[in-house]
Design an enzyme around this catalytic site. Structure first.
Site, short mmCIF file in Angstrom:
data_model
loop_
_atom_site.label_atom_id
_atom_site.label_comp_id
_atom_site.label_asym_id
_atom_site.label_seq_id
_atom_site.Cartn_x
_atom_site.Cartn_y
_atom_site.Cartn_z
N TYR A 154 39.92 52.59 39.43
CA TYR A 154 39.53 51.62 40.46
C TYR A 154 38.01 51.49 40.53
O TYR A 154 37.48 50.43 40.89
CB TYR A 154 40.15 52.00 41.81
CG TYR A 154 40.38 50.80 42.70
CD1 TYR A 154 41.19 49.75 42.29
CD2 TYR A 154 39.79 50.72 43.95
CE1 TYR A 154 41.40 48.65 43.10
CE2 TYR A 154 40.00 49.63 44.77
CZ TYR A 154 40.80 48.60 44.34
OH TYR A 154 40.99 47.51 45.14
N LYS A 161 35.47 48.05 48.09
CA LYS A 161 36.39 48.08 49.23
C LYS A 161 35.81 48.91 50.38
O LYS A 161 36.04 48.59 51.55
CB LYS A 161 37.76 48.62 48.82
CG LYS A 161 38.55 47.71 47.87
CD LYS A 161 38.78 46.33 48.43
CE LYS A 161 39.76 45.52 47.61
NZ LYS A 161 39.75 44.08 47.97
P1 NAD Z 1 45.33 37.52 43.11
O1 NAD Z 1 44.77 37.54 41.72
O2 NAD Z 1 46.56 36.79 43.32
O3 NAD Z 1 44.23 37.04 44.14
C1 NAD Z 1 42.85 37.25 43.97
C2 NAD Z 1 42.19 35.95 44.34
O4 NAD Z 1 40.76 36.09 44.31
C3 NAD Z 1 42.53 34.82 43.36
O5 NAD Z 1 43.11 33.75 44.07
C4 NAD Z 1 41.20 34.42 42.81
O6 NAD Z 1 41.10 33.03 42.56
C5 NAD Z 1 40.27 34.83 43.94
N1 NAD Z 1 38.87 34.92 43.53
C6 NAD Z 1 38.31 35.74 42.60
N2 NAD Z 1 37.00 35.47 42.50
C7 NAD Z 1 36.72 34.49 43.40
C8 NAD Z 1 35.55 33.77 43.76
N3 NAD Z 1 34.37 34.01 43.19
N4 NAD Z 1 35.64 32.82 44.72
C9 NAD Z 1 36.83 32.55 45.32
N5 NAD Z 1 37.97 33.18 45.01
C10 NAD Z 1 37.92 34.13 44.05
O7 NAD Z 1 45.50 39.09 43.48
P2 NAD Z 1 45.86 39.82 44.86
O8 NAD Z 1 46.31 41.16 44.44
O9 NAD Z 1 46.74 38.97 45.68
O10 NAD Z 1 44.44 40.00 45.53
C11 NAD Z 1 44.13 39.58 46.85
C12 NAD Z 1 43.37 40.68 47.58
O11 NAD Z 1 44.24 41.77 47.80
C13 NAD Z 1 42.17 41.24 46.81
O12 NAD Z 1 41.12 41.49 47.73
C14 NAD Z 1 42.70 42.56 46.28
O13 NAD Z 1 41.69 43.51 46.02
C15 NAD Z 1 43.57 42.95 47.45
N6 NAD Z 1 44.53 44.01 47.18
C16 NAD Z 1 45.40 43.91 46.15
C17 NAD Z 1 46.30 44.93 45.90
C18 NAD Z 1 47.25 44.85 44.73
O14 NAD Z 1 47.76 45.90 44.31
N7 NAD Z 1 47.54 43.67 44.21
C19 NAD Z 1 46.33 46.06 46.72
C20 NAD Z 1 45.43 46.15 47.80
C21 NAD Z 1 44.53 45.11 48.01
#
Ligand code: NAD
Length: 273
Positions: A154, A161
């Protein structure tokens, strides 16, 4: 209908596997009206049909690192959608090479990109939409356990984060005078586009499933439902909070234990992996 009469902006839908999609679904099912953003033209083709699914034509281009996009956003939303009662920030990015190998080798460039896109963007987005946020609005972002504990691969996203969670607390204080709440959900691992950039993600998923008290991984629907609560008036007394939606995994001080065929205590991971 807990969200009837509420309007919200959803930032971070890439496809229907996105956590932001799960949140949009939960809010729409409780009567919220939604606006969406997309990162670039390639994603516009995916986000517009998703917005249509939720009867929304309010779709705006937003790269959170682009000052022009940020400056234009509130004006455009107010003109054709109206003021906002909630905002979802579900955005994160780190260069792939920074999520491989040792953290100590993180370059300054990768560090700045990850922290800027994944943590500062919450501050920039919240400030950009503040003029059109109604009093008592709710802002929500997405974090992960890697922000407070070591999680393999990570790396710099963990540092991002940590900065994001701290930003939640400082923003919560600043906006509290208007009754605006700022919270984060720390979600368990879910297979999404962003997660596919993290090394050994399948192993992380399996490890969480075996060791979480609920013996499962969470779904985007489960994160969506908890998010909807934080975005709704049910959470009117909650701000600056990091709420875990991870099947309880974060409470475990070590790997869970099971019995082998001879009744000997072993790690469940060794039995079930
Ligand atoms: P995802 O890939 O579906 O979503 C990530 C989004 O970030 C995408 O829509 C992408 O277009 C957007 N993005 C990236 N760079 C960008 C920029 N410069 N401007 C605008 N948008 C931008 O993946 P996800 O897992 O749904 O991620 C959403 C959030 O959840 C993130 O913050 C991620 O760290 C967090 N998260 C994910 C997990 C997991 O295991 N998937 C766990 C905990 C937290």
């Amino acid at each position: 209908m807990l969200m009837k009469g509420k309007k919200g902006l959803i930032v971070g839908v890439a496809n229907n596997k996105s956590i932001a999609y799960g949140i949009a679904k939960a809010c729409a099912s409780q009567g919220a009206k939604l606006a969406f953003t997309y990162l670039n033209e390639a994603l516009q083709k995916r986000v517009e049909p998703i917005a249509a699914e939720f009867n929304s034509r309010a779709v705006y281009e937003l790269d959170v690192n682009n000052e022009e996009h940020l400056n234009a956003l509130a004006g455009k939303i107010e003109k054709d959608f109206g003021k906002l009662d909630f905002v979802v920030h579900a955005v994160a990015y780190a260069p792939k090479e920074a999520l491989e190998g040792a953290f100590i080798n993180t370059t300054k460039e990768a560090f700045n990109i990850a922290l800027g896109t994944s943590a500062y963007s919450l501050v920039a987005l919240t400030r950009a939409v503040l003029p059109i946020l109604n009093d008592n609005a709710s802002v929500l972002t997405l974090s992960y356990l890697g922000g407070i504990k070591y999680v393999p691969h990570y790396n710099v996203m963990g540092v991002a984060k940590a900065a994001l969670e701290s930003s939640v607390r400082y923003l919560a204080r600043d906006l509290g005078v208007r009754g605006i709440r700022v919270n984060a959900i720390s979600a368990g691992p879910i297979k999404t586009l962003a997660a596919s950039g993290i090394g050994d993600f399948r192993m992380i998923l399996k490890y969480n499933e075996i060791n979480a008290p609920l013996k499962k991984n969470v779904s985007t629907d489960e994160v969506g439902n908890s998010a909807m609560y934080l975005l709704s008036d049910l959470a009117s007394g909650v701000s600056g909070e990091i709420h875990y939606v991870d099947a309880g995994y974060n409470i475990m001080g070590m790997g869970d234990v099971c019995e082998d065929e001879k009744g000997k205590t072993i790690l469940c991971w060794d039995k079930e992996k």
